[in-house]
Every structure is written in C-alpha cells, then in structure tokens.
Write an enzyme that holds these catalytic residues in place. Structure first.
Site, short mmCIF file in Angstrom:
data_model
loop_
_atom_site.label_atom_id
_atom_site.label_comp_id
_atom_site.label_asym_id
_atom_site.label_seq_id
_atom_site.Cartn_x
_atom_site.Cartn_y
_atom_site.Cartn_z
N LYS A 35 0.81 -1.22 0.00
CA LYS A 35 0.00 0.00 0.00
C LYS A 35 0.84 1.26 0.00
O LYS A 35 0.45 2.27 -0.60
CB LYS A 35 -0.94 -0.01 1.20
CG LYS A 35 -2.00 -1.11 1.18
CD LYS A 35 -2.92 -0.99 2.36
CE LYS A 35 -3.99 -2.07 2.35
NZ LYS A 35 -3.45 -3.40 2.60
N GLU A 49 -2.88 6.21 8.37
CA GLU A 49 -3.69 7.11 7.55
C GLU A 49 -4.72 7.84 8.40
O GLU A 49 -5.18 7.33 9.43
CB GLU A 49 -4.43 6.34 6.46
CG GLU A 49 -3.56 5.86 5.33
CD GLU A 49 -4.38 5.22 4.23
OE1 GLU A 49 -3.81 5.02 3.15
OE2 GLU A 49 -5.57 4.92 4.45
N HIS A 99 -13.98 -3.50 8.86
CA HIS A 99 -13.39 -3.31 7.53
C HIS A 99 -13.63 -4.50 6.60
O HIS A 99 -13.01 -4.60 5.55
CB HIS A 99 -11.88 -3.03 7.65
CG HIS A 99 -11.56 -1.96 8.65
ND1 HIS A 99 -11.91 -0.64 8.45
CD2 HIS A 99 -10.97 -2.03 9.87
CE1 HIS A 99 -11.51 0.06 9.51
NE2 HIS A 99 -10.95 -0.75 10.38
N ARG A 117 -6.78 -8.65 -8.70
CA ARG A 117 -7.43 -9.95 -8.86
C ARG A 117 -8.92 -9.73 -9.04
O ARG A 117 -9.41 -8.61 -8.99
CB ARG A 117 -7.19 -10.81 -7.62
CG ARG A 117 -7.59 -10.08 -6.33
CD ARG A 117 -7.56 -10.97 -5.12
NE ARG A 117 -7.67 -10.25 -3.87
CZ ARG A 117 -8.79 -9.78 -3.35
NH1 ARG A 117 -9.93 -9.94 -4.00
NH2 ARG A 117 -8.80 -9.14 -2.20
#
Length: 644
Positions: free
Chosen positions: A116, A200, A235, A297
């Site tokens: 990421k 973040e 999440h 994917r």
C-alpha cells in the site's frame, strides 16, 4: 482460447471459475487439501489433484505443489481465484518460468500495487488523489505514534501488504495506539508474512466505492462502473451493490477515469479493482474521493457487476489470458438494473462474529427470478476451521434498487442453515434496516446499529413445535409447520383416546437441557399461539428455524448429562477452533473481570478472550502455539475470598 485450466483455489470461487471454464470448452483441473477431499469443487472439475495437508501453508499456499500439479495434468493455464496466491508476484513469475499462463496481471503490476505504501506513492505521481497519512518505510513504534499524533486522531493503522480488513485497526485516542499497533502487526504477519504498517487519517462518515477495471495485452483498458461496499464490519464488506446509491454521471466519470489511469500507470492486464474512500457527509462529489488500494485480482463481489453489465468477468479473464482483445469498448458498456450481494458466513454475530465450524446438517439456498447464489458447499458438507467460513453469496437483481433489496430480503427468508452458527438472522435484519434501504449509510453504520442487528432467539413456541415432532416421530415426515397434523396413533408417550393432556419432555436445545411441556387434544398436538417458525428433521434430531436462526432440538440423554461445576470455579474456554498466539496470564495470577487472558487466532483474525469475573488463575492448560478446539477449557479461575 485456452484448452485446459487449473484452478489454484477452493470453495465457491473455484466452483464459479469451473462453471465458466467448462462452458467455454476448457478442461478443468481442481486441487485440494486433505480437508477438502470431498469438497464440491473437487467433484465439479474434470480432474483433481491432492496437494497436501489441511493447513493452507501446506497446500493452497504452496506454489511449488500448485505448479507441480499443473505440470502433472498438462494444464495450459492457472487461475488463482482470490485470496491464497492470487496477489503473489512470485507465484505469477514461477508460472511464467514453468511455461504456464497465469490468469491475472503481470508480476510487475502485482508488486506495484501489492504494498500500500508504494502504491500510494505511485498513484500520487499518476495524479490520482490519495488519503493523507504516513506511507514511508520507517516502522519504529515511537515514530509511528508520533506520525499518528501529527495526522490527528482518529487514524487507521493498515497492513502494508494484503487486504480484507486484516492487519487493520482504527485508533481514536493516543492511549490506545500501542496495543492497536501490536495487534495490527501480529495480524499482518500471520496473514501476509509482513508486519509492516502505514498510518492514515480516518475519514469520518466514509463511503467505500470501488471501480472494476479491465485491461488487455493490446493497450486497451476500460472500467465496468462502480460498486458500493460501505456496509462493513471491522473493515470487512457485508453488503455490496451496483450501482452506488447517490452516484451521478459526473462522479462516476471522474472515478472511472481515475481508476483506468491507475491501471495504465502499472501496465495492468486482466481484472482488477481500484478502491476509493469517499467523504459521505456531503454526498458523492468529484473532488471528494481518494485512492485506498488496488486489488490485482477478481473480487468476491464481482457478481453484482456482472449482473448490471450483462458480462461474465471470468470469461473476460480467460479471453484476455488467451491473448484476445477486450470483448467490449468503454462506449459499449452500460448499466441495466440494480444488483446487491451479501455473504452468508458460518459465524456468530451474537458472540462477536466469532467463526463457527462443523457439519452442515441443513442447507437450503434460495432460487427464483433475479436471484443468484454462488456457493462451494452442500448439505452434509463441513465448514472447516482451516479456511474462510463463507457458506454462500446471495445476490439479487432488480430493475431498481428498491426491487433488488426486496428480492434479496425474500431470498434470505427462504434460506435455511443448521449446524454451524451463521449470520443469516443478522443479514435479514440488515437488508431491511431503514438506513440501508434509504441508501444514506457509511462504513460505521453496522457498528452504530449493532444492538439492533444482533440478539434474539428461536421462540419457545417454535421449539415446542420441534418437541411435537420428536414426540410423534415419522420416518417419512420431513417438515412440521404450524398448520400441520400428525397421526395421533404415532404418539409414543401414553395412550389416551380423547380429551386434553399435557406432556413434559426433557430435550436439549443446541446442547442446553431443558424441559418443554406440550398440550395435546384428542391425540393431536395443540399448536402454540404465536409459533412463526418451521421445523425440519435431520439426523439425530430436528431443527427449529425462525427468523434466520436455527437450533437443534433432540431428546435429552440423562446418562450423558455433564456434572455442574461447583465450588466457585469458572472455566474460560476457547471460543472457536484456532491457535493460541498469546497467553497473557499465568497460574497464580490474580485477574479482574474484563482482563485479557489469551488470544486465539482463527481464519487469520485475532480474538481476545477476557476474564468473566475477578479471580485467581488456578490452571492454564495451553501455551502459545497450541492448536485448540472450540470449547476447550484453557484457563480455570478460582474465586478469591475477601479478606477477613
């Protein structure tokens, strides 16, 4: 077109790929672990190869065994599905070195988007907006804590590698940061073999909107519009739908173009998903979304895109892998109708959504117009503790959003599962929740409404119906509904020609013993008022079904009754089959109610087990690294006497 395909996966995605591949005339090869020897995907394929023990690390994650199976069977290509090796650049390279086509993007694209931190830096260069935060390489805990302070709470700690909510923690205040960081790093190491994280800013009232992209090897790239995945828990996506509620053409165009730019920036080929976070407080806006990550994917939720675009994304994957151009251009793609998907899991929402395992004594999945079900299990099969506990995906298509949700609600009402605990009752409440139906929700909705969405039980009246079946057994009778009737001569407990009588039976309800009394009139069981459920006979008992919940009812065996615990002791058990990854107490230690005693890992997620009361640890029966069964006693507490 390819001639043969090995599917390096299991469960519903393996079954889904096999069906499209066979329709296109490909020879299909399945691989399976010892735990999956009798699995549905093994029977659907033309051939099947055993690849090792039940543990994923010894089977589905062993690239060498997968490639050896492909060579053994002469497979021309390997489809990785999702999860396992699907985003493993080394595996994609190993396939190429073995002369086998990898049905997915090039290894360079997987690497570019797989971490990421690097992906966000790349997106910034490509002009794609990213969420503010620290995406650098330094991982000193004190440094990361300082960065979190600079960014401003609340923040998200996110694993650099992988996805699916694993290795992710929301932190609202500085005092919680250290524990959250350690937990995220442990989980990331376990799930992805990489403990690194980034920090973040947490976007308040966030909407999760993702764009399906597709590219071929001839320089063409398109997007197949958006999916909204904002209904989440920890999440993890719970409801996925297309198109996104509140989406307009201007925002759709901006997001679509940003997603295609992201794919082109890494030389992408095949199916991928670019995920964005949007500020839902002011609605979807062209300047109010940010890049989160790209999944290189096929996604679990791809069926909703297929239904509203009239495409088969697995077919597109196979055609692109064969060297063909994309089947459609951007101008030829359009949206028709609304689709919504939920994931039916073997888990217990009333107990922190802990995974559940065991035999599927009953599995009834819905059918009908506008309803699609993707599954990899059958009635009588097992939900294994070794893999993701998904039972099925239930997807509904309608001419508009309201119709799609009505069809999904009706489909879930027709669904029945008994054996492992499931989230079916939770899903039924969720899809009928006013906030969901109105489309104005964000990723925090489920947490805010958790008390509304969980709790409840099969009613005593429906359990009494089950007792009626037990007390009037009939080998040919499969169901007992409130309007049903049994032959009075089949009653096994006493003889009476007429009049009323009351019968008391000792039964077990999901293993808990109780006495249930039933009233009979002229040899016929009197239906309890308010009984809204259904009863289905299974092996060794019956199942009472109501509102998406299921309990097994059986005649009690007094010889097998467990002796009740005496003397002020309390046993703390493993909540599910898993691995003890941290033992946080020891014999002789004094603990207080709510204190963490040990941590069990199952399905790559951590579950902390806490003390049910104050006490002294009398016995600890496991150490870190032990595999434990669900219900196994791990810690025994003794009551601490108050000082005289």
């Amino acid at each position: 077109m390819l001639s043969s395909l090995l599917i390096a996966n299991r469960g519903e995605i393996a079954c889904r790929i096999i069906r499209t591949a066979r329709r296109l005339g490909l020879r299909t090869i399945a691989v399976y672990s010892e735990a999956d020897r009798h699995a549905l995907h093994v029977r659907l394929a033309d051939e099947a190869v055993a690849i090792g023990a039940a543990s994923a690390s010894e089977s589905y994650l062993d690239a060498g065994k997968i490639i050896a199976a492909a060579k053994q069977t002469g497979a021309e290509a390997i489809h990785p599905g999702y999860g396992f090796l699907s985003e493993n650049a080394g595996f994609a390279e190993a396939c190429a070195q073995a002369g086998i086509i990898f049905v997915g993007p090039p290894a360079s694209a997987i690497r570019a988007m797989g971490l990421k931190d690097g992906a966000k830096a790349l997106m910034e260069k490509a002009g794609v907006p990213v969420v503010p935060g620290y995406h650098g390489a330094l991982d000193d805990p004190a440094f990361l804590k300082q960065k979190a302070y600079e960014i401003g709470y609340p923040v998200l700690i996110k694993a650099v590698a992988g996805g699916g909510g694993k290795g992710m923690r929301r932190v609202d205040k500085v005092v919680d940061f250290d524990d959250a960081l350690q937990a995220a790093q442990r989980e990331a190491q376990s799930a992805f073999g990489d403990p690194r994280v980034l920090i973040e800013k947490f976007v308040k009232n966030p909407r999760h909107v993702e764009i399906q992209v597709f590219a071929d090897g001839h320089g063409n790239a398109v997007h197949l519009f958006e999916r909204d995945c904002s209904a989440q828990r920890r999440h993890q996506k719970v409801i996925e739908e297309a198109p996104a509620p509140g989406m307009n053409d201007e925002v759709r165009k901006a997001m679509g173009e940003a997603a295609v730019a992201a794919a082109l920036a890494v030389g992408y080929v095949g199916a991928g998903t670019v995920e964005f976070i949007a500020d839902g407080s002011r609605g979807l806006r062209p300047d109010g979304f940010w890049f989160m990550e790209m999944n290189t994917r096929l996604q679990v939720e791809h069926p909703v895109t297929e239904l509203v675009t009239g495409t088969d994304l697995v077919e597109w994957q196979l055609r692109v892998a064969s060297g063909e151009k994309l089947p459609m251009t951007q101008d030829e793609l359009g949206l028709d109708g609304h689709a919504v998907e939920v994931r039916l899991y073997a888990e217990d929402p009333d107990n922190g959504f802990l995974p559940s395992t065991g035999r599927l004594d009953l599995l009834r999945l819905p059918e009908g117009e506008g309803v699609r079900v993707d599954t990899g299990v059958e009635q009588g099969g097992e939900v294994s503790p070794f893999y993701d506990p998904m039972i099925a995906k239930v997807i509904a298509l309608g001419p508009d959003r309201e119709a799609a949700f009505e069809r999904l609600s009706a489909a879930l009402a027709k669904t029945a599962v008994a054996g492992p605990r499931t989230n079916l009752a939770f899903l039924r409440k969720l899809v009928d929740l006013p906030a969901v139906r109105e489309g104005g929700f964000d990723t925090g909705l489920i947490d805010r409404e958790i008390e509304t969405l969980t709790g409840g039980a099969v009613s005593d009246e429906t359990v009494a119906l089950a007792v009626s079946m037990l007390s009037a057994p009939d080998a040919e009778e499969r169901r007992y509904h409130p309007q049903g009737w049994f032959d009075p001569w089949s009653v096994c407990d006493a003889f009476q020609l007429s009049g009323d009588r009351e019968v008391g039976l000792r039964v077990t309800v999901d293993g808990e013993e109780r006495e249930v009394r039933r009233r009979w009139h002229n040899g016929v069981p009197v239906t309890p008022e308010g009984a809204m459920g259904e009863v289905v006979r299974i092996e060794n008992g019956v199942v009472a079904l109501e509102g998406g919940r299921a309990v097994k009812v059986a005649l009690a065996d007094s010889l097998l009754r467990a002796a009740e615990d005496e003397g002020g002791h309390a046993s703390v058990s493993a909540p599910m089959h898993g691995k003890v990854i941290a033992m946080l107490t020891e014999e002789g230690a004094e603990v207080v109610r709510g204190e963490r005693l040990f941590i069990v890992e199952a399905m790559k997620m951590e579950h902390a087990v806490i003390a049910p009361r104050d006490g002294r640890v009398e016995r600890v029966s496991a150490v870190e690294g032990d595999q434990v069964e669900e219900g196994a006693v791990i810690v025994v507490l003794e009551e601490v006497s108050a000082p005289a």
